[in-house]
Motif scaffolding. Structure first.
Motif, PDB file in Angstrom:
ATOM      1  N   CYS A  64      38.069  42.375  39.542  1.00  0.00           N
ATOM      2  CA  CYS A  64      36.859  42.784  38.823  1.00  0.00           C
ATOM      3  C   CYS A  64      37.169  43.867  37.798  1.00  0.00           C
ATOM      4  O   CYS A  64      36.661  43.826  36.667  1.00  0.00           O
ATOM      5  CB  CYS A  64      35.813  43.305  39.815  1.00  0.00           C
TER       6      CYS A  64
ATOM      7  N   LEU B 288      34.208  38.302  36.196  1.00  0.00           N
ATOM      8  CA  LEU B 288      33.292  39.100  37.009  1.00  0.00           C
ATOM      9  C   LEU B 288      32.304  38.222  37.765  1.00  0.00           C
ATOM     10  O   LEU B 288      32.091  38.396  38.977  1.00  0.00           O
ATOM     11  CB  LEU B 288      32.536  40.100  36.132  1.00  0.00           C
TER      12      LEU B 288
ATOM     13  N   GLU C  52      32.134  37.871  41.759  1.00  0.00           N
ATOM     14  CA  GLU C  52      30.914  38.237  42.484  1.00  0.00           C
ATOM     15  C   GLU C  52      30.442  37.069  43.347  1.00  0.00           C
ATOM     16  O   GLU C  52      30.013  37.261  44.499  1.00  0.00           O
ATOM     17  CB  GLU C  52      29.807  38.632  41.497  1.00  0.00           C
TER      18      GLU C  52
END
Length: 292
Positions: A134, A276, A280
């Motif tokens: 990330c 990202l 996630e």
């Protein structure tokens, strides 16, 4: 039955806090420099301090905290994180300061794993690699420029990330000690209000004028929601999941920028967002099991 501090679903509040944090950033940007730092802090946190105090009184919850050390650490660390980030962003590109600020989840994970391993506690090794991935996505988006002549301000950026990490871990400890989230919010909001008053005295601006800004109440509302979700998420959620979900504010901020400010995306930014969002989503899938 799992204790409230070991319920992975509470980590979803950290996802929400990332969204509300992006909304706060957007609201501050919409002030277009009409409010100074002291005014912004006062507008955001004074109503929150009053509201949380009223809720404490209505619910009959006393003001005396059972863990003053961690309550103080949460407030002081949170304020230092904001102040150091602001100082860094004034001297180096904001994108660079934001990239350094998002080193916080990595610091949190390192500190958490170090303490856990010393105590012989298990660590969710499957989740751990997602955190540097990330951070790599954030660096692709922000493309920070680290110049030796700006080392003092780069150090402030790293310091802001470290203190945010300390604030997060303090919230974690307060949750483990079953401290009232309302009381935690009250003390932090009160500390930020006092800081805003002190800064405003230095800046010599009209403190109450901030409330006449059209965006001021949006700032308060998003701050309220952000503080509530971050307190619940870190106090009761999974630490390493929280570290991953903490990055969610980045794609949220970019989406808001595209919609409201009509900003554009470069190829590296699009790659970073893809990393990202994918990471996630992977963390959400892993949330079905938890090891910490």
């Amino acid at each position: 039955m799992k204790s409230r501090n070991k319920t992975p679903n509470y980590s979803l509040f950290v996802l929400l806090s990332g969204f509300f944090s992006a909304c706060v950033t957007c609201s501050i940007k919409l002030t277009d420099g009409t409010l100074e730092l002291g005014q912004i802090l006062f507008v955001r946190y004074f109503p929150l301090a009053v509201l949380s105090l009223a809720c404490l009184l209505i619910k009959g919850i006393g003001l005396k905290t059972s863990c003053p050390a961690y309550s103080s650490a949460r407030s002081i660390s949170g304020i230092l994180a904001v102040v150091f980030f602001t100082l860094a962003a004034q001297k180096i590109p904001v994108a660079t300061a934001q990239a350094l600020f998002y080193c916080s989840p990595l610091f949190t994970a390192i500190l958490f794993c170090w303490v856990s391993l010393r105590k012989g506690n298990p660590v969710a090794l499957r989740i751990l690699p997602l955190i540097p991935i990330c951070l790599g996505g954030v660096f692709l988006i922000n493309k920070p420029h680290l110049i030796s002549s700006e080392l003092p301000y780069i150090s402030l950026g790293f310091a802001s990330a470290f203190f945010l990490s300390c604030a997060s871990l303090s919230l974690k400890k307060l949750g483990a000690l079953k401290e009232s989230p309302l009381r935690t919010i009250f003390y932090f909001a009160s500390a930020c209000t006092l800081t805003g008053i002190i800064i405003n005295a230095i800046q010599k601006t009209d403190l109450l004028a901030g409330f006449f800004s059209p965006i001021s109440w949006a700032l308060f509302l998003f701050t309220l929601l952000q503080q509530l979700t971050v307190t619940l998420g870190w106090g009761r959620g999974s630490t390493l999941l929280n570290c991953v979900f903490q990055f969610f504010g980045v794609p949220c901020a970019i989406f808001i920028g595209l919609v409201i400010f009509e900003e554009s995306l470069s190829s590296s930014e699009l790659t970073g967002i893809t990393i990202l969002v994918t990471t996630e989503a992977s963390a959400l899938w892993m949330m079905r099991e938890r090891k910490d």
